[in-house]
Scaffold this active site. Structure first.
Site, PDB file in Angstrom:
ATOM      1  N   GLN A  35      25.840  33.155 -27.189  1.00  0.00           N
ATOM      2  CA  GLN A  35      24.872  32.703 -28.199  1.00  0.00           C
ATOM      3  C   GLN A  35      23.519  32.408 -27.563  1.00  0.00           C
ATOM      4  OE1 GLN A  35      28.196  29.771 -29.826  1.00  0.00           O
ATOM      5  NE2 GLN A  35      26.449  29.737 -31.171  1.00  0.00           N
ATOM      6  N   HIS A  36      22.497  32.284 -28.388  1.00  0.00           N
ATOM      7  CA  HIS A  36      21.202  31.669 -28.082  1.00  0.00           C
ATOM      8  C   HIS A  36      20.252  32.511 -27.225  1.00  0.00           C
ATOM      9  CE1 HIS A  36      23.552  28.237 -29.375  1.00  0.00           C
ATOM     10  NE2 HIS A  36      24.168  28.095 -28.256  1.00  0.00           N
ATOM     11  N   ASP A  80      29.815  34.037 -29.937  1.00  0.00           N
ATOM     12  CA  ASP A  80      31.124  34.218 -29.294  1.00  0.00           C
ATOM     13  C   ASP A  80      32.122  33.130 -29.650  1.00  0.00           C
ATOM     14  OD1 ASP A  80      30.225  33.194 -25.883  1.00  0.00           O
ATOM     15  OD2 ASP A  80      29.812  32.296 -27.817  1.00  0.00           O
TER      16      ASP A  80
HETATM   17  O1  LIG Z   1      25.914  28.167 -25.475  1.00  0.00           O
HETATM   18  C1  LIG Z   1      27.057  28.352 -25.847  1.00  0.00           C
HETATM   19  C2  LIG Z   1      27.512  27.800 -27.145  1.00  0.00           C
HETATM   20  O2  LIG Z   1      26.516  26.982 -27.767  1.00  0.00           O
HETATM   21  C3  LIG Z   1      27.999  29.135 -24.969  1.00  0.00           C
HETATM   22  O3  LIG Z   1      29.323  29.043 -25.441  1.00  0.00           O
HETATM   23  C4  LIG Z   1      27.563  30.573 -24.921  1.00  0.00           C
HETATM   24  O4  LIG Z   1      27.820  31.161 -26.179  1.00  0.00           O
HETATM   25  C5  LIG Z   1      28.223  31.302 -23.756  1.00  0.00           C
HETATM   26  O5  LIG Z   1      29.542  31.562 -24.008  1.00  0.00           O
HETATM   27  P1  LIG Z   1      30.530  32.132 -22.847  1.00  0.00           P
HETATM   28  O6  LIG Z   1      29.842  33.259 -22.154  1.00  0.00           O
HETATM   29  O7  LIG Z   1      30.835  30.989 -21.935  1.00  0.00           O
HETATM   30  O8  LIG Z   1      31.736  32.587 -23.595  1.00  0.00           O
END
Ligand SMILES: O=C(CO)[C@@H](O)[C@H](O)COP(=O)(O)O
Ligand SMILES: Nc1ncnc2c1ncn2[C@@H]1O[C@H](COP(=O)(O)OP(=O)(O)O)[C@@H](O)[C@H]1O
Length: 467
Positions: free
Chosen positions: A72-73, A224
């Site tokens: 995300q983000h 995700d």
């Molecule tokens: O920043 C967040 C949720 O707000 C993280 O969960 C990212 O979405 C990264 O996810 P992974 O790569 O660790 O699955």
């Protein structure tokens, strides 16, 4: 035999791209593949495309529908020629910490929480755009479109045909989308970035983002963690603890959560409901980095972490190795506390890293519990959940029953489930069989030692950071 319909799910996450092929009717995983991403907090989106291709993305000819779930983000800022003006700053890049604090202070945490659903931390897209505007105004002037990693990869798969799309789960992590209004807050984007770039269209949970020339349907995609909730078919009363690059603690609810402390992000999920979530910057790599420090494999690390005293001989690792988000300490670093000659043994260091990571996540879990979101079952997923020593300690530290689903890529599986849903045009996602799972209960002898371990963790955190 009637030919079966095959769908695919993609998880373009921090460390790798994973692709699963799934039987659309049963949810049976037919194949799984992956390819690595660069180890950086700023990545050119082309690296995601290359990893997608290397993981088999060029060979989806047998696929009826595909969806992309992704980290995300991430800030994907494109110029008028759709080329990135800067590498995509990822969720775990903390250079926008000053901008996050300014946005939080100027609008007020309560307003952010009540009107948007999240309170700015460096992870969120809006803070990264504010950083770009303040530090590279010339590049910010060239930004024509802004999108997220899953939006960009979806658009790439569609050959950049049509207008980019996103979904509410990922939009809710930007800082310029309101889960209260279920709409963009363009005023906030203009205020933070000083410009009004085009944003992807937010489409529904089972909508079609487009169709490729070969006729493959492309679903809306999702963030995700929303993908993991879909892949697990997370039930009310279940809290997922995902230990990937990030650590996340989340559940699926109907009620929106407003947390002015910013600890609980009031995200949207991928089915039209809510996904209250806490995320840590430090996840599975706490274990991997400790294994590297001890110069052992992950398998040997697990053996070490299970070989010594349950409380690591009093060693406490505060695992803020890459800064930290929960608590919001972007420039913190890790600390190993309680070093005595007797405690300085490899097995205690290994064990302390497992316990430190679990205490970090247990503190996050406690914040959900404080909002009366009780975890009747904790479902452990993500690469780090494959650690046997972590599995065994999790129930003891959480003092709750922990469910270990069979190992799998649940984010990618959730994306595949979304693709099947988009293909079916049904009212609900397909009810795929629940995967086999193991359950671990806290050991009767763990009440006292786990309380002492959490107590030492809290004392160390308080002494180091006053929180
Ligand atoms: O920043 C967040 C949720 O707000 C993280 O969960 C990212 O979405 C990264 O996810 P992974 O790569 O660790 O699955
Ligand atoms: N058995 C294991 N023990 C500890 N860590 C593991 C194990 N298997 C995988 N990992 C770690 O899990 C991480 C990958 O998990 P994953 O959920 O795919 O991450 P992401 O989705 O953030 O890219 C890596 O850091 C890897 O070292």
């Amino acid at each position: 035999m009637a030919s079966r319909t095959i769908v695919a799910g993609i998880d373009s996450s921090t460390q790798s791209c994973k692709i699963v092929r799934v039987d659309a009717e049963t949810g049976q995983i037919l194949s799984s593949s992956s390819a690595p991403h660069p180890d950086s907090t700023a990545v050119h989106p082309d690296r995601w495309w290359e990893a997608f291709q290397a993981a088999g993305g060029a060979d989806l000819g047998d696929i009826e529908a595909v969806s992309v779930s992704a980290q995300q983000h991430g800030m994907v800022a494109l110029d008028a020629d759709d080329a990135p003006v800067f590498d995509a700053l990822l969720w775990n890049d903390v250079r926008s910490a000053p901008q996050a604090q300014r946005l939080r202070d100027e609008l007020g945490a309560q307003v952010w929480a009540d009107e948007i659903g999240i309170v700015p931390v460096p992870s969120f897209t809006i803070t990264k755009l504010a950083w770009l505007a303040e530090n590279h105004p010339d590049l910010a002037d060239r930004v024509s479109k802004v999108m997220l990693p899953h939006d960009w990869l979806t658009w790439q798969i569609l050959g950049r045909a049509g207008y980019p799309t996103t979904d509410r789960s990922d939009a809710s992590g930007t800082g310029y989308y309101s889960v209260c209004d279920e709409a963009y807050r363009l005023d906030l984007l203009e205020w933070a970035f000083g410009r009004s770039p085009d944003l992807p269209t937010v489409i529904g949970p089972s909508a079609t983002a487009g169709t490729t020339p070969s006729g493959m349907l492309v679903g809306p995609g999702c963030g995700d963690n929303a993908g993991a909730a879909l892949g697990l078919a997370l039930r009310p009363g279940e809290v997922a603890v995902s230990i990937g690059t990030s650590g996340t603690v989340f559940t699926s609810t109907d009620t929106k959560i407003s947390d002015p402390s910013g600890a609980i992000a009031g995200f949207a999920d991928a089915t039209g409901r809510q996904l209250p979530l806490l995320a840590t910057i430090n996840g599975a790599r706490v274990l991997g980095s400790t294994a590297d420090l001890l110069d052992v494999s992950l398998e040997k690390f697990d053996a070490l972490a299970s070989a010594g005293p349950v409380d690591a001989g009093g060693l406490t690792l505060v695992p803020y190795l890459d800064g930290e988000r929960t608590p919001n300490l972007p420039h913190a670093s890790g600390s190993l506390v309680g070093l005595t000659r007797a405690a300085m043994k490899p097995e205690n260091v290994a064990r302390a890293s497992v316990l430190g990571l679990l205490c970090l996540l247990a503190d996050a879990m406690d914040k959900l519990r404080a909002r009366n979101i009780e975890a009747q079952r904790i479902v452990l997923v993500g690469g780090g959940s494959r650690s046997r020593s972590l599995q065994a300690a999790a129930a003891d530290i959480f003092q709750a029953e922990v469910v270990i689903p069979e190992p799998g890529e649940y984010v990618a599986l959730g994306a595949a489930r979304q693709a099947a849903w988009a293909l079916s045009k049904a009212d609900e996602p397909p009810a795929w069989e629940r995967r086999t799972e193991r359950t671990i209960s806290p050991s009767s002898s763990s009440v006292d030692w786990s309380a002492a371990v959490r107590g030492r963790f809290g004392e160390a955190r308080e002494r180091l950071y006053g929180i």
